[in-house]
Every structure is written in structure tokens, then in C-alpha cells.
Enzyme design. Structure first.
Site, mmCIF file in Angstrom:
data_model
loop_
_atom_site.group_PDB
_atom_site.id
_atom_site.type_symbol
_atom_site.label_atom_id
_atom_site.label_comp_id
_atom_site.label_asym_id
_atom_site.label_seq_id
_atom_site.Cartn_x
_atom_site.Cartn_y
_atom_site.Cartn_z
ATOM 1 N N GLU A 194 -1.948 3.138 11.381
ATOM 2 C CA GLU A 194 -2.058 1.485 11.198
ATOM 3 C C GLU A 194 -0.981 0.801 11.883
ATOM 4 O OE1 GLU A 194 -1.112 3.439 8.990
ATOM 5 O OE2 GLU A 194 -2.530 3.375 7.663
ATOM 6 N N HIS A 232 1.811 1.369 -4.107
ATOM 7 C CA HIS A 232 0.351 1.509 -3.954
ATOM 8 C C HIS A 232 -0.646 -0.317 -5.079
ATOM 9 C CE1 HIS A 232 0.169 4.688 -1.026
ATOM 10 N NE2 HIS A 232 -2.112 4.580 -1.870
HETATM 11 C C1 LIG Z 1 0.827 4.374 6.121
HETATM 12 C C2 LIG Z 1 -0.745 4.928 4.964
HETATM 13 N N1 LIG Z 1 -1.702 4.568 5.824
HETATM 14 C C3 LIG Z 1 -2.941 5.318 5.044
HETATM 15 C C4 LIG Z 1 -2.698 6.014 3.638
HETATM 16 C C5 LIG Z 1 -3.888 6.248 2.831
HETATM 17 N N2 LIG Z 1 -4.481 7.869 2.789
HETATM 18 C C6 LIG Z 1 -3.962 8.125 1.806
HETATM 19 S S1 LIG Z 1 -4.248 9.476 1.505
HETATM 20 C C7 LIG Z 1 -4.689 9.613 3.434
HETATM 21 C C8 LIG Z 1 -5.046 10.737 3.915
HETATM 22 C C9 LIG Z 1 -4.109 12.104 4.793
HETATM 23 O O1 LIG Z 1 -4.790 12.834 5.269
HETATM 24 P P1 LIG Z 1 -3.672 14.338 5.518
HETATM 25 O O2 LIG Z 1 -2.572 13.527 6.346
HETATM 26 O O3 LIG Z 1 -4.466 14.958 6.200
HETATM 27 O O4 LIG Z 1 -2.831 15.192 4.102
HETATM 28 P P2 LIG Z 1 -4.398 14.934 2.957
HETATM 29 O O5 LIG Z 1 -4.727 14.640 1.987
HETATM 30 O O6 LIG Z 1 -5.376 16.221 3.475
HETATM 31 O O7 LIG Z 1 -3.452 16.308 2.519
HETATM 32 C C10 LIG Z 1 -4.855 8.071 3.520
HETATM 33 C C11 LIG Z 1 -5.710 7.661 4.721
HETATM 34 C C12 LIG Z 1 -1.030 6.204 3.585
HETATM 35 N N3 LIG Z 1 -0.705 6.357 1.718
HETATM 36 N N4 LIG Z 1 -0.539 5.851 4.129
#
Ligand SMILES: Cc1ncc(C[n+]2csc(CCOP(=O)(O)OP(=O)(O)O)c2C)c(N)n1
Ligand SMILES: [Mg+2]
Lengths: 319, 325
Positions: free
Chosen positions: B60, B129
Site C-alpha cells: 500500500e 477491519h
Molecule cells: C496491509 C494489508 N493489505 C491488504 C490486506 C488484505 N489481505 C488480506 S489477506 C491478503 C493476501 C495475503 O496473501 P499471503 O500473504 O500470500 O497469505 P495467504 O492468505 O495466502 O495465507 C490480503 C491482500 C491486509 N489484510 N492487510
């Protein structure tokens, strides 16, 4: 490494418990008992157990919203975990945190986190504290592939390297960050290649093989605990469920999911225990029965637990 | 008139403005193939292609900062922050860069940047959230702040925001996306900085915005049963803030309730209360009431979340306190 029969039994039992716990959580979500969002670790039980079992109870852990399994492997009481999901007073966070914020200081769990990447600097702080006070503890931060693009995480990497903090960064690369393939969001073929530039030890492991994860992480633990600095581990894994309940999964094919499902550690591991480690089917069946009974008990506990009292809503604001 | 959902109304505004202005680009996480986790950008990748609908890594600070660069050099980026709560991660890019660039450059740099995000609680998404953070954006000079409550306003305000050459923070509410309302087929705009009287009344004024407007309208119906005739003003923007519409109403009713989902302490409600007592003190017949979220992180458990967030009953009680004071 050689494994005692009892240790292998405990690994399989915990993996199965995590799977069944998550399936029960999904059922609660679908029946409306569980609210908000739920990110099951279904398919990733081998990394939960393989990464966390080599830690001591007093070692520190931070993880993500997908961390129920890791928290249970660390020693969080699954009854309290399920009660938390139902928002009950008996939950590990008294119903204040919910699915994405399991915390249990008594087993070193410094928290799941709903902000991608945010757990990593916290783990570095915990590791630095252990180093300064010479306690012999280490810290681990578990995060996903997508977190590798978050500024706070990259700053934490360098802090750990600069401070030679006893911390393990454990990346569960399940190929997707939410609905986006990680391959489209980085410039290297592997995440370990990126991490290598920080000047520390990196390792890669098959995250669907609990024994391999356990062995690799054990080496990392030995490395960090003996004062040789941080370690980065990339474990290749896959979630067999959507990113969250409700994910319509337009971004991946049924064939791809089926390919991974064929390797599902929850079925592959017990077979391997029989084939290579002297287990018999009766023992496996007994473990399954034990887990089913425990899940029933967890369910009952959570459903019968009282709701938090509204008069106590602000009780935990300040010390 | 045809009815559209809030999310469909937003998508129409984006589609129309992107078709008209080739410099408008969308950036954000999962906004392409998936269409955004709240599905507002669904279909836009197919229609406009990957050079205008740009999927970003979970960075972000980086992609909001890059959007400032895009904006300063001629593009009109529209960044989606999936949850308002992630604005903290991008805080420097927003508050030190986007908000100040034009002023610091003596008016030379233009930053036509729109940040679209959604906020609010009520869904059990817990403390990281569920926040409502318009106060931050209202406090730091340099950003326009828009918070639509209806599909009609959502479309009209978004179209105006996309024609505005300044940084605009466009704040949607996660529990409004599926709400429906009339949206004309023909093109229209809702200007930024113009409040809307959503219900007329003579006994008390409720000023509100975003989802809380719906609560305020319900509260007004309940108050009417007790003979209190409530005027409900939808502020629609906290910057620019249309205080005149509020003052006109207060001069008529003599009683004011400000209701918002953001925390009560030092919230925008405090600003409005202050402006009204400065400019219409003599017209007030009762202390100004403020309704807002409790000053605690939003709890997960349903009974606690219900208590922490302002609902219809909280507003009804405030109206009665003002009316019977
Ligand atoms: C700073 C932030 N940006 C966006 C999100 C929304 N978000 C939640 S999970 C996620 C994906 C994360 O992917 P990864 O790190 O690969 O973990 P996984 O869910 O695959 O275990 C996103 C974009 C968030 N929670 N926090
Ligand atoms: Mg991932």
C-alpha cells in the site's frame, strides 16, 4: 533425523485435529454462528505442525489470520480457539479478537494479525529482547507469500539481519496472495532468492511434507538459537480451500486444485507412517477416533460457553 | 426510475468516467480478475485492459506513493484500498505526499488522485477491519473527503470526484454495497461539498453521513411516533464541509444531534458541534448531542460489537435527550 513413534503420532494427530477444527469452523460460518471472515488453513496443516513443533513453548510466534493451525500447534487450547470464533467469553481473547487475532502469551503466541506483514517486526522485537536478556528463546514469524511485498516486513528483515536477532521468518508460499498469483507480483522465480539479499541463511522446503518441514525448521532453530542470526524459510504449499469462506475462486483451475488435493498431507502422511514408519491401520484409525471425540468436545464447549458481558466491554482498554 | 445497488452505481460511475477520460487508471489488490473483494470493479479489466486496471502487490505504501507520481505527471489514478484500515500502512504516501504536494509546490504540482476505500463495522470483522477513519482525512489539510450513503449519491459523487483535480478520499461502507436505490439512466453529478436534506422536520436536526444516515432516517421514523418531527441531513462530504445547510436547519429546529460511526472522541461530530455553537449559539434550545462509536477498538463478539457501534436506538435516545432538554 530419527523420530520417536510418539512424536510422529503427535504430528499426525495435531495435523488431523487442525483439519477437523478448520472444517468445523467453516461449518459454524455457514450456519451463521461464526461471523466476520474466516481464512481456513485447510491444506496447510503440514507447515503448521512442521514449522511450530520444533519451537519451545516459551519461544515466540507471530502469525496471520490463517494461523489457527499454527496457534494450536504452539499449544493454544483448541476449545478456547473455537469459543473465540463464536465470540464467547471463554475464548482465548474473551471474544474481543475473533478469528484473526488469536493471542496466548502463555504459549508464546504474540498474536495472529489481520494486517499483512505486521507480525514480522513484532517477532523481531521479541527476538531482540531474548538476545538482550540472553534468555535462549527465539522468535518465529509465519506469513504468506503476499506479505513479501509489504514494507513493514522488508524493514523487519533488515532489522533482524542488522541486529543478528534470533528469529526465523517462515514464509508459507501457497502460490496466491488472496486471489492474485504471487508469480505476477515479484521479479524472481522464488521468494528465497529475494530474501537472500539480506545477508542471512535461507532455506526452501516442500511444505506438503511434514517431516521435511520439521527437519528444515529444526536446523533453522538450532542456527538461530546458537546465535548465528536470522533464517528465512520458504515452504511451498497450497490451500485446498478458498482464500476465505465465500471465495468464488475464478483465479485458479479445478485441475490445479485437484493436483494438489491428490497430495493432501492429511491422507498422504498417515499412509507414509504405515509404509515407512511402522504404523498400522488400527493405530491410524484410533487417532482418527480420538480426534473426532475431541472435536465433539471442542464444539460442545464452544456452543455452551457464555457470551461476554456487555458491562465489561471497556475493561481491557488500559492496564 | 430504475434501481441499482450501491456497488453497481459505483461501477457505472467508474465505467463512464474511464470511457470518457483515458488518463483514469485503476490500481489495487485483486481488482482485476476477481473484480475486487467487494466486486465494485468487476468486468472493468475485460473492458479496459491491464494497462488501465492494474493489479498491485500488497504494497500500500508503494502503490499509493506511485499513484502520487502518476498523478503529478498527468494520469488520474484511482487507487482502491481494500479496507480503510490499511490506510495506516500507506499513511506517509497519503498525508505527507498526496495531501501536501500542491501547496508545498506553490500550486505548481497537481495531484488528481482518488483513493477509493470502504470502512465500517457491523460484520464481525474485528478491530483491524472495522474502523471508520474519516476523522484523520478530515483533519489533515489537502484532501477532500466523500462518504456517500445511497446509490444515487455514490454515483453522482464519484463522477464529481473523478473530475476533481485534487486528492479525494472516497469512503464507501462495507454494509452499503448491497443496498438498492433509484439511479437515473441519464448522466448526473452530485457536487462535492453539498449536504442533502434527506428528510425534513421541524423539531430536531440529525446530521449524519455514510451508513449512519440510514440509521438516522429509521430513528427519525421512531421519533415521529412520539411526536418529534426530525430533519435528517446527509453531510455527504466532511471536506468541503457544508455547514450552511446544517446552520439553516438548526436555526429552524433549535436542536442538533450529530451521529457518525467513527469514534466519538475528537470525531467530526465535535467539529460540527463547535461550528454550530460558534455560529448559531442563540438558536440552540438544548445541548448538542453527539452519537458515535465507543472509544474502544471494535470488538469481535456480536453483543459487544452491537454495543460499541452506534445504532438506531442510540440515535433515538439522543434525539429524545435533545428534544426534551
Ligand atoms: C496491509 C494489508 N493489505 C491488504 C490486506 C488484505 N489481505 C488480506 S489477506 C491478503 C493476501 C495475503 O496473501 P499471503 O500473504 O500470500 O497469505 P495467504 O492468505 O495466502 O495465507 C490480503 C491482500 C491486509 N489484510 N492487510
Ligand atoms: Mg499466499
Amino acid at each position: 533425523m530419527t523420530f520417536a513413534h510418539a512424536d510422529l503420532r503427535r504430528m499426525y494427530r495435531t495435523m488431523l485435529l487442525i483439519r477437523r477444527f478448520e472444517e468445523q469452523a467453516v461449518a459454524f460460518f455457514l450456519s451463521g454462528e461464526l461471523r466476520g471472515s474466516l481464512h481456513p488453513c485447510i491444506g496447510q496443516e503440514a507447515t503448521a505442525v512442521g514449522a511450530v513443533f520444533p519451537l519451545r513453548t516459551d519461544d515466540y510466534l507471530t502469525c496471520t489470520y490463517r494461523g489457527h493451525g499454527q496457534a494450536i500447534a504452539k499449544g493454544l487450547n483448541p476449545k478456547e480457539g473455537m469459543a473465540e470464533l463464536l465470540g464467547r467469553r471463554t475464548g482465548c481473547s474473551q471474544g474481543l479478537g475473533g478469528s484473526m487475532h488469536y493471542t496466548d502469551l502463555s504459549v508464546g503466541l504474540l498474536g495472529e494479525n489481520a494486517i499483512v506483514g505486521a507480525g514480522a517486526p513484532i517477532a523481531v522485537g521479541a527476538a531482540l529482547r531474548a538476545k538482550l536478556d540472553k534468555t535462549g528463546q527465539i522468535a518465529m514469524s509465519i506469513f504468506g507469500d503476499g506479505a513479501i511485498n509489504q514494507g513493514a516486513l522488508l524493514e523487519a528483515f533488515n532489522l533482524a539481519a542488522a541486529w543478528q536477532a534470533p528469529v526465523i521468518f517462515f514464509c508459507e508460499n501457497n502460490l496466491y496472495s488472496e486471489m492474485t498469483p504471487i508469480s505476477s507480483m515479484v521479479g524472481t522465480a522464488t521468494l528465497a532468492e529475494r530474501a537472500a539479499g539480506f545477508g542471512w541463511t535461507t532455506m526452501t522446503v516442500d511444505g506438503y511434507d511434514p517431516i521435511a518441514v520439521y527437519e528444515t525448521t529444526s536446523q533453522a532453530v538450532e542456527h538461530a538459537r546458537s546465535g548465528r542470526g536470522p533464517v528465512f524459510i520458504e515452504a511451498m504449499t497450497y490451500r485446498l480451500f478458498g482464500h476465505m469462506v465465500g471465495d468464488t475462486e475464478p483465479y485458479r483451475s479445478k485441475e490445479e486444485v485437484a493436483q494438489w488435493r491428490a497430495k493432501d498431507p492429511i491422507t498422504a502422511f498417515p499412509q507414509r507412517l504405515i509404509d515407512e514408519y511402522g504404523f498400522n491401520q488400527a493405530e491410524i484409525d484410533a487417532i482418527k477416533a480420538e480426534v473426532e471425540a475431541e472435536i465433539e468436545e471442542i464444539k460442545r464447549f464452544a456452543l455452551e460457553s457464555p457470551w461476554p458481558d456487555v458491562s465489561e466491554i471497556a475493561e481491557h482498554m488500559f492496564a | 426510475m430504475r434501481e441499482l445497488t450501491y456497488s453497481k452505481a459505483l461501477r457505472e460511475a467508474l465505467t463512464e468516467e474511464m470511457a470518457r477520460n483515458p488518463d483514469i487508471l485503476l490500481l489495487g489488490e485483486d481488482i482485476g480478475v476477481y473484480g475486487g473483494v467487494f466486486k465494485v470493479t468487476e468486468g472493468l479489466l475485460d473492458r479496459f485492459g491491464p494497462e488501465r486496471v492494474i493489479e498491485t502487490p500488497i504494497s500500500e505504501a508503494g502503490f499509493v506513493g506511485a499513484s502520487v507520481g502518476l498523478a503529478m505527471t498527468g494520469k488520474h489514478p484511482v487507487v482502491e484500498l481494500m479496507f480503510m484500515d490499511f490506510a495506516y500502512v500507506a499513511a506517509d504516501s497519503i498525508f505527507n505526499q498526496a495531501a501536501k504536494m500542491r501547496y508545498m509546490s506553490g500550486g505548481r504540482a497537481h495531484v488528481p488522485l482518488l483513493i477509493r476505500t470502504q470502512q465500517g463495522g457491523g460484520r464481525g470483522n474485528a478491530a483491524q477491519h472495522s474502523q471508520s477513519l474519516e476523522t484523520f482525512f478530515t483533519h489533515i489539510p489537502g484532501l477532500k473527503v466523500v462518504l456517500p450513503s445511497t446509490p444515487y449519491d455514490a454515483k453522482g459523487l464519484l463522477k464529481s470526484a473523478l473530475r476533481d483535480p485534487n486528492p479525494v478520499v472516497f469512503i464507501e461502507h462495507k454494509l452499503l454495497y448491497n443496498t438498492k436505490g433509484p439511479v437515473p439512466e441519464e448522466e448526473y453529478f452530485v457536487p462535492l461539498g453539498q449536504a442533502d436534506v434527506k428528510r425534513t422536520g421541524k423539531d430536531a436536526t440529525v446530521v449524519s453521513w455514510s451508513r449512519t444516515v440510514l440509521h438516522a432516517l429509521e430513528a427519525a421514523e421512531l421519533a415521529a411516533r412520539e411526536g418529534i418531527d426530525v430533519e435528517v441531513i446527509d453531510l455527504r462530504c466532511t471536506v468541503p464541509l457544508d455547514i450552511n445547510t446544517v446552520l439553516t436547519s438548526v436555526k429552524k429546529t433549535g436542536r442538533l444531534v450529530v451521529a457518525h460511526e467513527a469514534h466519538r472522541r475528537a470525531g467530526v461530530g465535535a467539529e460540527i458541534a463547535s461550528l454550530v455553537q460558534e455560529r448559531a449559539f442563540d438558536y440552540l434550545d438544548a445541548p448538542i448531542e453527539r452519537v458515535g462509536a465507543m472509544d474502544i477498538p471494535i470488538p469481535y463478539s456480536k453483543p459487544l460489537e452491537d454495543e460499541a457501534l452506534p445504532g438506531v436506538q442510540h440515535i433515538v435516545r439522543a434525539i429524545k435527550r435533545a428534544a426534551y432538554a
